[in-house]
Write a protein that holds these residues in place. Sequence first.
Motif, PDB file in Angstrom:
ATOM      1  N   ASP A 207       0.726  -1.307  -0.013  1.00 44.14           N
ATOM      2  CA  ASP A 207      -0.172   0.053  -0.085  1.00 44.14           C
ATOM      3  C   ASP A 207       0.795   1.295   0.034  1.00 44.14           C
ATOM      4  N   GLY A 208       0.763   1.829  -1.089  1.00 37.66           N
ATOM      5  CA  GLY A 208       1.467   3.279  -1.161  1.00 37.66           C
ATOM      6  C   GLY A 208       2.020   3.662  -2.473  1.00 37.66           C
ATOM      7  N   LEU A 209       2.793   4.692  -2.552  1.00 36.87           N
ATOM      8  CA  LEU A 209       3.253   5.349  -3.818  1.00 36.87           C
ATOM      9  C   LEU A 209       4.709   5.899  -3.417  1.00 36.87           C
ATOM     10  N   PRO A 221      13.906   8.547  -3.193  1.00 40.13           N
ATOM     11  CA  PRO A 221      12.645   8.292  -3.056  1.00 40.13           C
ATOM     12  C   PRO A 221      11.845   8.515  -2.023  1.00 40.13           C
ATOM     13  N   THR A 222      10.686   9.293  -1.975  1.00 43.10           N
ATOM     14  CA  THR A 222       9.909   9.677  -0.882  1.00 43.10           C
ATOM     15  C   THR A 222       8.694   8.917  -0.830  1.00 43.10           C
ATOM     16  N   GLN A 223       8.287   8.044   0.257  1.00 48.40           N
ATOM     17  CA  GLN A 223       7.136   7.219   0.296  1.00 48.40           C
ATOM     18  C   GLN A 223       5.906   8.249   0.445  1.00 48.40           C
ATOM     19  N   VAL A 224       4.768   7.671   0.028  1.00 46.38           N
ATOM     20  CA  VAL A 224       3.726   8.632  -0.239  1.00 46.38           C
ATOM     21  C   VAL A 224       2.566   7.572   0.262  1.00 46.38           C
ATOM     22  N   LEU A 225       1.665   8.102   1.175  1.00 45.64           N
ATOM     23  CA  LEU A 225       0.743   7.110   1.645  1.00 45.64           C
ATOM     24  C   LEU A 225       0.850   5.748   1.784  1.00 45.64           C
ATOM     25  N   ALA A 226       2.214   5.509   2.634  1.00 43.05           N
ATOM     26  CA  ALA A 226       2.557   4.286   3.043  1.00 43.05           C
ATOM     27  C   ALA A 226       1.600   3.566   3.937  1.00 43.05           C
ATOM     28  N   GLY A 227       1.016   2.304   3.707  1.00 44.50           N
ATOM     29  CA  GLY A 227       0.354   1.743   4.392  1.00 44.50           C
ATOM     30  C   GLY A 227      -1.342   2.297   4.584  1.00 44.50           C
ATOM     31  N   TYR A 228      -1.652   2.987   3.304  1.00 44.12           N
ATOM     32  CA  TYR A 228      -3.092   3.662   3.373  1.00 44.12           C
ATOM     33  C   TYR A 228      -4.168   2.670   3.741  1.00 44.12           C
ATOM     34  N   ASP A 270       3.680  18.547  -0.242  1.00 50.01           N
ATOM     35  CA  ASP A 270       4.609  17.620   0.455  1.00 50.01           C
ATOM     36  C   ASP A 270       4.146  16.037   0.562  1.00 50.01           C
ATOM     37  N   PHE A 271       3.143  15.920  -0.353  1.00 48.60           N
ATOM     38  CA  PHE A 271       2.605  14.473  -0.349  1.00 48.60           C
ATOM     39  C   PHE A 271       2.026  13.775   0.572  1.00 48.60           C
ATOM     40  N   THR A 272       1.244  14.550   1.630  1.00 49.63           N
ATOM     41  CA  THR A 272       0.865  13.957   2.733  1.00 49.63           C
ATOM     42  C   THR A 272      -0.838  13.832   2.215  1.00 49.63           C
TER      43      THR A 272
END
Length: 382
Positions: A207-209, A221-228, A270-272
């Motif tokens: 789960d994530g981007l 790499p910046t993790q986005v929505l990790a574990g949504y 900020d990809f939150t």
Amino acid sequence: MKPLHLIFAAVAFVGGPALSETMATGDLGLVIERASGSVLLVDQSDRAALARIEGLGDLSHASLVYSPDQRFAFVFGRDGGLTKVDLVERRIAGRVVQAGNAIGGAISDDGALVAVSNYEPGGVRVFDADTLEMVADIPTGSKTIGLVDAPGRRFVFSLWDAGETWIADLSGEAPHITRIEGIGQNPYDALITANGRYYVAGLFGEDGLTALDLWAEMPEPTQVLAGYGRGEEPLPVYKMPHLEGWALTGTEFVLPAVGRHEVLWVDARDFTETARTATHGQPVFAMARPDGRQVWVNFAHPLNDTIQVIDTVTKQVVHELSPGPAVLHMEFTPRGHEVWVSVRDAGKIMIYDTRTFEKRGEIDAESPSGIFFTARAHRTGL
């Protein structure tokens, strides 16, 4: 090659004779007819089909890009075929079968190079846009996905098996490759922002981007929505979401969630995560009207007869349409007053007013899927 916006040509209409007339390319588009290996040339203003061009091979999962002058389309077929279509002369101008299984492509910012990403044998192959002669072969040892163009004659793509993203700079005599590890498990598709700064890869294996800032000297790499989806049982995925038709509405992205009945809202700075909107089914495309005020969403089987429209101010579903069985793709006219919808199992392209939601017309097509207007020629990543 100088831009060719207006020329004289012999044109063959669907069901009609050839005739000679003045022709502009800016109002045209192509519709993929997936079952018959053909594309349908359409006119936006007349809401009409102009010609059918056949002989493009396996188009069961096909996409295309346009040359900067909007005259030529480069169609990427599932069978590895790269077909150059002349919209003015309404014929195939060139075709090569460059791999065993392909998954899309891109055209460089200067229109000189066309790149194709492959499942089999993997890697990316790059061709001269004029001649279709191969100019570079970039093996990756992996299925490649999410291929987009980036400023500076660069192509960016991700590796399904390796969880990496590569940046291929073709501004010199030989490709210069930058490899970025740690993208995540099984990247399945990607998008690039209109200014060419951010590349965002969706992940199927988790789960994530993952986002990359391409303006950085060495993108990290910046993790986005990790574990949504943490704590929730994922649903069976009947069709992978697509990120190419991504939605940017003001300062937020709207992205389809894998295995969820929802779209996710992400702050583009900020990809939150900022919000979620529950939807009718598993989203395939979440596409923004050009002004950003609406997001139109279609869904995977078995709920693929429906489109929902989300207002981007309230983040609420404000309208629902049922165009027919197997809604596969949507394409807005360049200023967004209409949306064209492919309804595969009805054999129709449905055209709707995006303000009133009234149907404005329909066009017969053979198992239509992707719809691509020539305005895409002037947009990064499309």
